[in-house]
Design an enzyme around this catalytic site. Structure first.
Site, PDB file in Angstrom:
ATOM      1  N   HIS A   1      -5.777 -10.920   9.700  1.00  0.00           N
ATOM      2  CA  HIS A   1      -7.160 -10.459   9.737  1.00  0.00           C
ATOM      3  C   HIS A   1      -8.090 -11.494   9.111  1.00  0.00           C
ATOM      4  O   HIS A   1      -8.307 -11.498   7.908  1.00  0.00           O
ATOM      5  CB  HIS A   1      -7.267  -9.107   9.023  1.00  0.00           C
ATOM      6  CG  HIS A   1      -8.636  -8.496   9.107  1.00  0.00           C
ATOM      7  ND1 HIS A   1      -9.031  -7.435   8.348  1.00  0.00           N
ATOM      8  CD2 HIS A   1      -9.704  -8.806   9.878  1.00  0.00           C
ATOM      9  CE1 HIS A   1     -10.281  -7.137   8.630  1.00  0.00           C
ATOM     10  NE2 HIS A   1     -10.719  -7.958   9.552  1.00  0.00           N
TER      11      HIS A   1
ATOM     12  N   TYR B   1     -10.082  -0.135   1.780  1.00  0.00           N
ATOM     13  CA  TYR B   1      -9.656  -0.015   3.173  1.00  0.00           C
ATOM     14  C   TYR B   1      -9.296   1.399   3.585  1.00  0.00           C
ATOM     15  O   TYR B   1      -8.844   2.194   2.761  1.00  0.00           O
ATOM     16  CB  TYR B   1      -8.407  -0.876   3.433  1.00  0.00           C
ATOM     17  CG  TYR B   1      -8.725  -2.235   4.019  1.00  0.00           C
ATOM     18  CD1 TYR B   1      -9.319  -2.341   5.271  1.00  0.00           C
ATOM     19  CD2 TYR B   1      -8.423  -3.399   3.328  1.00  0.00           C
ATOM     20  CE1 TYR B   1      -9.614  -3.589   5.813  1.00  0.00           C
ATOM     21  CE2 TYR B   1      -8.711  -4.646   3.856  1.00  0.00           C
ATOM     22  CZ  TYR B   1      -9.306  -4.738   5.106  1.00  0.00           C
ATOM     23  OH  TYR B   1      -9.592  -5.955   5.628  1.00  0.00           O
TER      24      TYR B   1
ATOM     25  N   ASP C   1       0.811  -1.214   0.000  1.00  0.00           N
ATOM     26  CA  ASP C   1       0.000   0.000   0.000  1.00  0.00           C
ATOM     27  C   ASP C   1       0.846   1.267   0.000  1.00  0.00           C
ATOM     28  O   ASP C   1       0.337   2.334  -0.340  1.00  0.00           O
ATOM     29  CB  ASP C   1      -0.973  -0.006   1.181  1.00  0.00           C
ATOM     30  CG  ASP C   1      -2.189  -0.900   0.892  1.00  0.00           C
ATOM     31  OD1 ASP C   1      -2.395  -1.262  -0.272  1.00  0.00           O
ATOM     32  OD2 ASP C   1      -2.931  -1.228   1.837  1.00  0.00           O
TER      33      ASP C   1
END
Lengths: 674, 674
Positions: free
Chosen positions: A618, A397, A313
């Site tokens: 996650h 996100y 990211d």
């Protein structure tokens, strides 16, 4: 206007100047300016400058820009150039063609991909066969392609995932309707493949036309987050406001922030977003630079093509260019100072990114308290923290990054993950596979990891620092040398790290990582001054060591890395992560120095950098749907025998006169106002 | 006044009534009422009651009191009786003499010990030989005696540590001047031993008279925390106030608290302090009871007599009777509701403990956020939490305990350690031993552990629950059955715990402990509804397994314990910890049931209790001196596929209209007001 500080991001004028200097180097071409950002000065120059910073005649390091330019080629892959521009001298000092690497992805390119994908006749045919409800709109979500070894990597490829907006509202949550369609788009915006996705555990990609199952349609309240699309929200939460009658306690001058005994310089760039420089407490140097350095989000769904979902990211998307425009009263409370960021348009002109960082104070509960049980006298000081926060959106996100400075000279770095789960289509009436959670009818939220790397460049009372690993061990029982006859003695064992490397956490040994300056001894404790890391206990990368994921995200293997400082070594998964093939990260750099250049691997009493890998495995809960409640992860830094007492002991004790709390008298009902 | 709820602590009238009922059972004697507290109803009775709670004619469990009475014997040890009193029937239903155990210590007894110790002629002689400065006052700090196997345990013994108030002020920090004197005092308040403490690593206790070394005297600013004794505090921290223009969002009715969708009953007793009962969200049952159950603070200094420093701060001292009287504007901000506690005086009459619990709201940053990158529209909801907080002082240390309830149905239990380090004398000009830190001249802060046990009695959608251990594991690479050809697949593996036992954390496997109700399946995910534990990663007890410390603090061996619910099984180091010999804790109870009563060891789909051991290995920093900045430890509980979506999704998005933040316009200096 005063000259920018060497740590300041490029000013708009400097961005324009940089592109103007670069343009003649591409005669007859239309350079697409991908990046124009500060090339931070070499550290040895900066150290000299910082020593005499207040002397206006002191020699300043040259202002330099790092510029990336893409040249679209009519045939063959685009060419990507990287240039260093000396803005003071007005010259390009270095220009190189980057071979085999790709520029980051951005929203402009994503829009082009989306449009090209939707315009493709094969895609249109597939969409028609889906037989969608009339109100529905197909949405294409382009994703940077994670290398899986299947494709030639010489061209940039974008994965296109398909979703549906069921209601006619641009803010409808299309992740609630993932379609089983998938397409791949080339750098030249051609659709190269179209296929159907697997929708149950053992399935493979296929070309069987399937219709959209109307049984998947569910209520808006089950999947929408936008208030316009939901029932009225709860009304039980009464207003809560921060009042600072004498204003904020912090001061800013440009990007220089001072608060209580802290000082630091705030930076910002397209890739890392918020960066901190020259962090000091009471004038004493603590950190030369701290910033989030990378972030890797690999998905655990093993079915082709899902292994291509693995985002860097920062390296691929950029925490800076995806930073939110923060809004007063929404992203923070109290007295808020905002910092703008500056990026550049493709033509090389400056692009303002408003309010990308906010700075404000928060109350943080009790800082310290003691009641003398003999006198009954209590003294309590409340903790105030200074928060520097930035929020980024990477497609689905959200990440909320905040540095929190304490009056006790602690720094906490808090990451909150929020936003929407990336979803995949699942067959109705099948139970979830072992790698995902069903969050709505036909909607699978696959398991994934978020792995962050926080880069800390310490300067604990100077630039020569060491990393110490402290563990607490029981003393040998009954050992006459230590008189541990009762078997309760334990001791701290310290070992200095001598060579670059990666290390793991071990709470069973009370393992603590400390950064110390061996040449400065605390006058009371008799031990080197230092700061300790309060790590975030996390599972490291689950992908197999031989996988592309592991080879591309080398930092994700260990929790704490120490390296010798190198100018420009800022990115633990490598400088160019887009479709990278691996082998360019922190472990490879260490290995290279170890085998080729022994001296540079020593980290004892040297200029070192510490990198902490943390994050979360996650495995989504349905409670993360349709928008995740913030999942907090916190890393701390605390002085460890750096000062000669509690640095917050001089904080004034709390009084009701200052704090003006209100007593809730007795029984109250929801209807009574005080 | 309405009848108390069965979970309510005893009312003052009930305390008086209990002692009145008990007194005739000790004719001719002067019973010293050590404890008069609620005997909580048996769970099977309570479950029946809770089902029909709102039916006023429903049968209520009898109100019962647990009473401990000490009878001072002229010769031999005091006798300790424990009685159960049925307050409704007005009868004692059980009375037993407790053999070989001792009552908790309290401040009244500590004062008696201190006075007796200082009055002792041998002690006086020792103090004279010290040749103290004229302004100085000797202070004796009595400590409950930690069993080390050296003394007969039939009598209560108190350790007396000696300190000095150098300045003539009762709030002077005497821990800055530990003396090398030590005394032991018997239950009958006789000084049984006086000796000198070791002051360097290899030394033993001795009787050589040594004088107080005046070189130890240092400045007040180096060791005082009370503002009257220090230089003026910093003035840079500007006021920060919470305004709730429409009042608080919570409601209380007696001890029943409701806020947002939460409801719970607040309890309080002399030992555990704050307890929570019948915790529900949106009417659905989550926890029958949650409370801190024990706390062990063993010191790692191996030298005799320091192994006697090992406090059970709940079992020996009591979190309830040591709870602070919280003050408006000091211990919390905003709209504060206080709860009083009630204890009893030695004569059996009620004793009010004002403001032992506070209840208030806090802003907790961003609850969730999403920005649609296509529309640029951001929706952000702020997180409000409800805090129930209590602060206790156990001699030198402070603990701040707070339950935090979230709008996302999470519960966080935050412990902050503050207060003053317990110190020991050290020789000047010697470096610190491997088990302590020098925090001031001649002042050693020995290493120690703080080990807490949080007892969670779940009732996740009912009372039959199971404990699941989830781990995330890579899938076998290249396994054709899972199509993991890229080596990136991973999966969650769940295993149900079948038998009572203790378990450890393992972040390397992403180990998660979940409490589930196997008979209630989530309609969307298809998995049992549950809550997961977010543990606090901590080193377990460092003492050798054979040591008295280990035998007495059985819970400190593992991080997560599961037991089958038993009425009255509340304390994981045993019910009577004062000078306990071990073998009465949670491991022994499990072992007993395993060998004697197989059926009772099953914990799958049964009424279970989860105990989480956490804390810190506290190797002091000098920054913890003279008062520790709060050291935070946090345990969380979050729904895991319990609801059908984010329970906080209906929180209204944040607006500036409600939140009224203030924009800090531009450059500001410390002198400019906005």
């Amino acid at each position: 206007m005063s000259r920018p500080h060497p740590f300041d991001p490029l000013t708009p004028a400097e961005i324009s100047r940089a592109s103007a200097i670069v343009k003649p180097h591409f005669p007859g071409l239309s350079p697409n300016f991908r990046v124009i950002t500060l090339q931070e000065p070499r550290k040895n120059e900066m150290i000299r400058f910082l020593k005499n910073e207040n002397d206006r005649s002191a020699k300043r390091p040259a202002r330099c820009a790092m510029v990336q330019v893409a040249i679209v080629a009519r045939t063959g892959p685009d060419q990507l150039f990287e240039l260093i521009v000396d803005l003071d001298a007005g010259v390009v000092t270095s220009k190189k063609l980057l071979e085999g690497v790709h520029s980051h992805i951005d929203s402009a390119y994503m829009r082009l991909v989306e449009n090209a994908c939707l315009a493709d006749p094969r895609v249109q045919v597939e969409i028609k066969t889906l037989n969608l409800p009339e109100s529905a709109t197909v949405v294409v979500e382009p994703w940077a392609y994670a290398t899986d070894g299947r494709n030639d990597m010489s061209e940039r490829t974008t994965m296109c995932w398909f979703y549906l907006r069921l209601v006619d509202n641009p803010d409808a949550n299309y992740y609630a309707y993932p379609l089983d369609l998938c397409a791949e788009v080339s750098e030249k915006l051609k659709v190269t493949r179209v296929y159907r996705l697997p929708t149950s555990a053992g399935e493979k990609i296929h070309n069987k036309p399937l219709q959209f199952d109307r049984k998947r349609i569910h209520s808006a309240d089950a999947s929408e987050y936008h208030p316009d699309l939901r029932s009225a929200p709860r009304t039980t939460t009464k207003p809560y406001q921060i009042v600072q009658p004498e204003g904020q306690s912090f001061q800013t001058k440009g990007n220089f922030v001072t608060w209580e005994k802290w000082s630091m310089r705030v930076g910002f760039n397209y890739r890392e977003g918020l960066t901190l420089h020259d962090v000091r407490y009471d004038g004493r140097s603590l950190f030369y630079r701290i910033a989030l350095a990378e972030m890797f989000v690999p998905y655990g769904d093993p079915r082709c093509p899902y292994p291509r979902k693995a985002a860097f990211d920062l390296g691929n998307d950029g925490a800076g260019i995806n930073a939110n425009n923060l809004r007063l009263g929404c992203d923070c409370l109290g007295y808020i100072k905002y910092f703008d960021g500056w990026h550049n348009a493709p033509d090389g002109e400056p692009l303002r990114m408003p309010n990308v960082i906010c700075c404000h104070e928060q109350d943080d509960g009790i800082l310290w308290k003691h009641t003398n049980f003999r006198t009954g006298n209590a003294v309590v000081a409340r903790s105030r923290i200074l928060v520097l926060q930035t929020v980024i959106t990477v497609s689905n996100y959200e990440y909320i990054f905040a540095f929190q400075f304490g009056q006790d000279a602690s720094i906490h770095y808090e990451v909150r993950a929020s936003g929407i789960l990336s979803t995949a289509p699942a067959k109705l009436d099948e139970s979830a596979p072992s790698f995902g959670t069903i969050v709505a009818p036909g909607v699978l939220a696959p398991y994934h990891q978020h792995l962050f790397s926080l880069r800390m460049d310490p300067a604990i009372d100077g630039h020569k620092n060491s990393l110490v690993i402290e563990e607490s061990h029981p003393m040998p029982a009954g050992d006459p040398a230590v008189d541990n006859q009762f078997g309760v003695g334990y001791e701290a064992r310290n070992s200095f790290v001598e060579q670059e490397g990666g290390f793991d956490l071990d709470h069973t040994k009370g393992r603590v990582f400390k950064i110390v300056n061996e040449s400065i001894v605390n006058p009371i404790t008799g031990t080197p001054v230092g700061f300790k890391i309060l790590p975030c206990y996390s599972q490291m990368l689950l992908s197999h060591p031989g996988s592309y994921h592991a080879r591309r995200s080398e930092f994700a293997k260990h929790a704490v890395w120490v390296t010798r400082y190198q100018d420009d070594e800022l990115f633990p998964a490598g400088r160019y992560t887009m479709q990278s093939a691996g082998g360019s990260g922190i472990a490879s750099a260490i290995e290279r120095r170890r085998t080729e250049n022994i001296g540079q691997s020593n980290v004892r009493n040297e200029d070192i950098v510490i990198w902490h890998t943390f994050g979360s495995t996650h495995n989504p809960r349905i409670e993360d749907w349709p928008v995740m409640p913030s999942e907090k992860m916190v890393v701390g830094l605390k002085p460890a025998n750096f000062f000669t007492q509690n640095p917050g002991i001089d904080v004034a004790p709390s009084t009701q006169e200052q704090n003006r709390s209100v007593l809730v008298e007795s029984e109250t009902s929801c209807c009574s106002k005080l």
